[in-house]
Scaffold this active site. Structure first.
Site, PDB file in Angstrom:
ATOM      1  N   HIS A 125      12.870  -2.433   2.055  1.00  0.00           N
ATOM      2  CA  HIS A 125      12.272  -1.178   2.521  1.00  0.00           C
ATOM      3  C   HIS A 125      13.143  -0.039   2.039  1.00  0.00           C
ATOM      4  O   HIS A 125      14.364  -0.049   2.258  1.00  0.00           O
ATOM      5  CB  HIS A 125      12.145  -1.147   4.045  1.00  0.00           C
ATOM      6  CG  HIS A 125      11.254  -2.237   4.530  1.00  0.00           C
ATOM      7  ND1 HIS A 125       9.893  -2.192   4.348  1.00  0.00           N
ATOM      8  CD2 HIS A 125      11.541  -3.423   5.096  1.00  0.00           C
ATOM      9  CE1 HIS A 125       9.375  -3.321   4.815  1.00  0.00           C
ATOM     10  NE2 HIS A 125      10.356  -4.085   5.262  1.00  0.00           N
ATOM     11  N   ILE A 126      12.507   0.909   1.399  1.00  0.00           N
ATOM     12  CA  ILE A 126      13.230   2.043   0.835  1.00  0.00           C
ATOM     13  C   ILE A 126      13.860   2.872   1.957  1.00  0.00           C
ATOM     14  O   ILE A 126      15.014   3.276   1.888  1.00  0.00           O
ATOM     15  CB  ILE A 126      12.250   2.903  -0.007  1.00  0.00           C
ATOM     16  CG1 ILE A 126      11.729   2.064  -1.184  1.00  0.00           C
ATOM     17  CG2 ILE A 126      12.904   4.193  -0.481  1.00  0.00           C
ATOM     18  CD1 ILE A 126      10.488   2.634  -1.847  1.00  0.00           C
ATOM     19  N   ARG A 164      13.102   4.998  12.318  1.00  0.00           N
ATOM     20  CA  ARG A 164      11.794   5.661  12.349  1.00  0.00           C
ATOM     21  C   ARG A 164      10.984   5.225  13.581  1.00  0.00           C
ATOM     22  O   ARG A 164      11.560   4.723  14.545  1.00  0.00           O
ATOM     23  CB  ARG A 164      11.067   5.382  11.019  1.00  0.00           C
ATOM     24  CG  ARG A 164      11.871   5.892   9.812  1.00  0.00           C
ATOM     25  CD  ARG A 164      11.193   5.607   8.502  1.00  0.00           C
ATOM     26  NE  ARG A 164       9.908   6.302   8.394  1.00  0.00           N
ATOM     27  CZ  ARG A 164       8.991   6.049   7.466  1.00  0.00           C
ATOM     28  NH1 ARG A 164       9.218   5.107   6.556  1.00  0.00           N
ATOM     29  NH2 ARG A 164       7.862   6.717   7.445  1.00  0.00           N
ATOM     30  N   HIS A 169       4.314  -4.540   8.971  1.00  0.00           N
ATOM     31  CA  HIS A 169       4.240  -4.429  10.428  1.00  0.00           C
ATOM     32  C   HIS A 169       2.945  -4.983  10.999  1.00  0.00           C
ATOM     33  O   HIS A 169       2.752  -4.973  12.210  1.00  0.00           O
ATOM     34  CB  HIS A 169       4.405  -2.955  10.837  1.00  0.00           C
ATOM     35  CG  HIS A 169       5.436  -2.228  10.038  1.00  0.00           C
ATOM     36  ND1 HIS A 169       6.773  -2.595  10.059  1.00  0.00           N
ATOM     37  CD2 HIS A 169       5.344  -1.190   9.153  1.00  0.00           C
ATOM     38  CE1 HIS A 169       7.442  -1.781   9.235  1.00  0.00           C
ATOM     39  NE2 HIS A 169       6.596  -0.933   8.674  1.00  0.00           N
ATOM     40  N   ALA A 204       3.197  -0.808   4.727  1.00  0.00           N
ATOM     41  CA  ALA A 204       2.762  -0.883   6.128  1.00  0.00           C
ATOM     42  C   ALA A 204       2.302  -2.292   6.521  1.00  0.00           C
ATOM     43  O   ALA A 204       2.295  -2.627   7.713  1.00  0.00           O
ATOM     44  CB  ALA A 204       1.648   0.130   6.377  1.00  0.00           C
ATOM     45  N   ASP A 218       1.758 -15.735   6.321  1.00  0.00           N
ATOM     46  CA  ASP A 218       1.288 -17.104   6.047  1.00  0.00           C
ATOM     47  C   ASP A 218       1.438 -17.445   4.564  1.00  0.00           C
ATOM     48  O   ASP A 218       1.860 -18.552   4.212  1.00  0.00           O
ATOM     49  CB  ASP A 218      -0.172 -17.276   6.476  1.00  0.00           C
ATOM     50  CG  ASP A 218      -0.330 -17.397   7.990  1.00  0.00           C
ATOM     51  OD1 ASP A 218       0.692 -17.552   8.687  1.00  0.00           O
ATOM     52  OD2 ASP A 218      -1.477 -17.331   8.468  1.00  0.00           O
ATOM     53  N   PRO A 245       0.799  -1.223   0.000  1.00  0.00           N
ATOM     54  CA  PRO A 245       0.000   0.000   0.000  1.00  0.00           C
ATOM     55  C   PRO A 245       0.832   1.273   0.000  1.00  0.00           C
ATOM     56  O   PRO A 245       1.895   1.347   0.621  1.00  0.00           O
ATOM     57  CB  PRO A 245      -0.815  -0.100   1.293  1.00  0.00           C
ATOM     58  CG  PRO A 245      -0.119  -1.107   2.131  1.00  0.00           C
ATOM     59  CD  PRO A 245       0.530  -2.063   1.172  1.00  0.00           C
ATOM     60  N   ASN A 246       0.312   2.239  -0.710  1.00  0.00           N
ATOM     61  CA  ASN A 246       0.848   3.602  -0.812  1.00  0.00           C
ATOM     62  C   ASN A 246       2.108   3.712  -1.673  1.00  0.00           C
ATOM     63  O   ASN A 246       2.559   4.825  -1.956  1.00  0.00           O
ATOM     64  CB  ASN A 246       1.112   4.206   0.586  1.00  0.00           C
ATOM     65  CG  ASN A 246      -0.158   4.278   1.404  1.00  0.00           C
ATOM     66  OD1 ASN A 246      -1.143   4.848   0.949  1.00  0.00           O
ATOM     67  ND2 ASN A 246      -0.184   3.668   2.578  1.00  0.00           N
ATOM     68  N   ARG A 289       4.688  11.094  -2.329  1.00  0.00           N
ATOM     69  CA  ARG A 289       4.449  11.192  -0.882  1.00  0.00           C
ATOM     70  C   ARG A 289       5.791  11.244  -0.133  1.00  0.00           C
ATOM     71  O   ARG A 289       6.727  10.523  -0.485  1.00  0.00           O
ATOM     72  CB  ARG A 289       3.593  10.028  -0.375  1.00  0.00           C
ATOM     73  CG  ARG A 289       4.341   8.720  -0.254  1.00  0.00           C
ATOM     74  CD  ARG A 289       3.736   7.766   0.778  1.00  0.00           C
ATOM     75  NE  ARG A 289       4.356   6.472   0.610  1.00  0.00           N
ATOM     76  CZ  ARG A 289       4.347   5.516   1.517  1.00  0.00           C
ATOM     77  NH1 ARG A 289       3.717   5.681   2.646  1.00  0.00           N
ATOM     78  NH2 ARG A 289       4.955   4.387   1.284  1.00  0.00           N
ATOM     79  N   TYR A 295      11.171   8.977   1.157  1.00  0.00           N
ATOM     80  CA  TYR A 295      11.189   7.933   0.121  1.00  0.00           C
ATOM     81  C   TYR A 295      11.868   8.346  -1.189  1.00  0.00           C
ATOM     82  O   TYR A 295      11.986   7.525  -2.101  1.00  0.00           O
ATOM     83  CB  TYR A 295       9.755   7.466  -0.171  1.00  0.00           C
ATOM     84  CG  TYR A 295       9.083   6.857   1.045  1.00  0.00           C
ATOM     85  CD1 TYR A 295       9.531   5.657   1.589  1.00  0.00           C
ATOM     86  CD2 TYR A 295       8.005   7.490   1.674  1.00  0.00           C
ATOM     87  CE1 TYR A 295       8.935   5.100   2.710  1.00  0.00           C
ATOM     88  CE2 TYR A 295       7.399   6.944   2.797  1.00  0.00           C
ATOM     89  CZ  TYR A 295       7.873   5.752   3.304  1.00  0.00           C
ATOM     90  OH  TYR A 295       7.275   5.206   4.413  1.00  0.00           O
ATOM     91  N   GLU A 306      13.127  -9.148   1.239  1.00  0.00           N
ATOM     92  CA  GLU A 306      12.283  -8.061   1.749  1.00  0.00           C
ATOM     93  C   GLU A 306      13.018  -6.740   1.539  1.00  0.00           C
ATOM     94  O   GLU A 306      14.208  -6.644   1.865  1.00  0.00           O
ATOM     95  CB  GLU A 306      12.026  -8.301   3.242  1.00  0.00           C
ATOM     96  CG  GLU A 306      11.217  -7.212   3.919  1.00  0.00           C
ATOM     97  CD  GLU A 306      11.084  -7.460   5.439  1.00  0.00           C
ATOM     98  OE1 GLU A 306      11.528  -8.522   5.933  1.00  0.00           O
ATOM     99  OE2 GLU A 306      10.548  -6.562   6.116  1.00  0.00           O
ATOM    100  N   ASN A 336       8.193  -5.488  -1.082  1.00  0.00           N
ATOM    101  CA  ASN A 336       8.124  -4.359  -0.164  1.00  0.00           C
ATOM    102  C   ASN A 336       6.654  -4.284   0.254  1.00  0.00           C
ATOM    103  O   ASN A 336       5.829  -3.736  -0.479  1.00  0.00           O
ATOM    104  CB  ASN A 336       8.565  -3.059  -0.836  1.00  0.00           C
ATOM    105  CG  ASN A 336       8.490  -1.881   0.128  1.00  0.00           C
ATOM    106  OD1 ASN A 336       7.926  -2.003   1.226  1.00  0.00           O
ATOM    107  ND2 ASN A 336       9.042  -0.749  -0.266  1.00  0.00           N
TER     108      ASN A 336
HETATM  109  C1  DQA Z   1       8.300   1.091   3.679  1.00  0.00           C
HETATM  110  C2  DQA Z   1       8.386   1.319   5.183  1.00  0.00           C
HETATM  111  C3  DQA Z   1       7.040   1.068   5.832  1.00  0.00           C
HETATM  112  O1  DQA Z   1       7.134   1.272   7.248  1.00  0.00           O
HETATM  113  C4  DQA Z   1       6.006   2.032   5.286  1.00  0.00           C
HETATM  114  O2  DQA Z   1       4.737   1.762   5.844  1.00  0.00           O
HETATM  115  C5  DQA Z   1       5.953   2.014   3.805  1.00  0.00           C
HETATM  116  C6  DQA Z   1       7.198   1.923   3.047  1.00  0.00           C
HETATM  117  C7  DQA Z   1       9.626   1.462   2.973  1.00  0.00           C
HETATM  118  O3  DQA Z   1       9.778   1.072   1.809  1.00  0.00           O
HETATM  119  O4  DQA Z   1      10.471   2.146   3.544  1.00  0.00           O
HETATM  120  O5  DQA Z   1       4.898   2.165   3.196  1.00  0.00           O
HETATM  121  O6  DQA Z   1       8.057  -0.281   3.435  1.00  0.00           O
END
Ligand code: DQA
Length: 149
Positions: free
Chosen positions: A101-102, A108, A81, A78, A88, A11-12, A19, A24, A99, A75
């Site tokens: 994360h940018i 954080r 977490h 959210a 699963d 998401p996002n 954003r 990011y 995995e 990735n």
């Molecule tokens: C993220 C880190 C997550 O905590 C956050 O909710 C994201 C992006 C990252 O790529 O840094 O949406 O996965």
């Protein structure tokens, strides 16, 4: 082993580049996809690149990957977490998972320090910006190449 890699974004991440650019960066998800495709060609990998804001869609792609893929780069945004359901689904996927994360989630808020996904991932790349996707693809290529020997 299949050289098809699923690159999954949660998401996002469709808003990447728009954003919170101070966190990011300014690259868009389309830029990330373009760079992943260029690198995949170099590494003789094929990729399927997806993004969704819906948990079930990510789970469905992980199920699809079970049938055809030799690895997953994920990735989960959210959902990292929060989502036991994604954990699963990943637990039912045997090949390696990376995995990404940018941002450096450890720098954080405390709620970002725990990942449901890390325990099932072969590797975790955090805080390397969008380059993290490319590092993850390189690692999967290395694992696939050594498994093929
Ligand atoms: C993220 C880190 C997550 O905590 C956050 O909710 C994201 C992006 C990252 O790529 O840094 O949406 O996965």
């Amino acid at each position: 082993m299949s050289r098809l890699i699923f690159v999954l974004n949660g998401p996002n991440l469709n808003l990447l580049g728009k954003r919170e650019p101070h966190i990011y960066g300014s690259e868009t998800l389309a830029d990330v996809e373009r760079d992943c495709r260029a690198l995949a060609k170099e590494l003789a990998l094929e990729i399927r690149f997806h993004q969704s804001n819906r948990e079930y869609e990510l789970i469905d792609w992980i199920h699809e990957a079970r049938e055809v893929a030799g690895g997953i780069v994920i990735n989960p945004g959210a959902f990292t977490h929060t989502s036991v359901a994604i954990l699963d689904a990943l637990n039912a996927f045997d090949p390696p998972i990376m995995e990404v994360h940018i941002s450096n989630v450890h720098k954080r808020e405390a709620f970002r320090h725990h990942s449901f996904v890390s325990g099932v991932a072969s590797g975790v790349i955090v805080g390397c910006g969008t380059l993290g996707y490319q590092l993850a693809l390189r690692r999967l290529a290395q694992l696939l190449n050594s498994a093929a020997k």
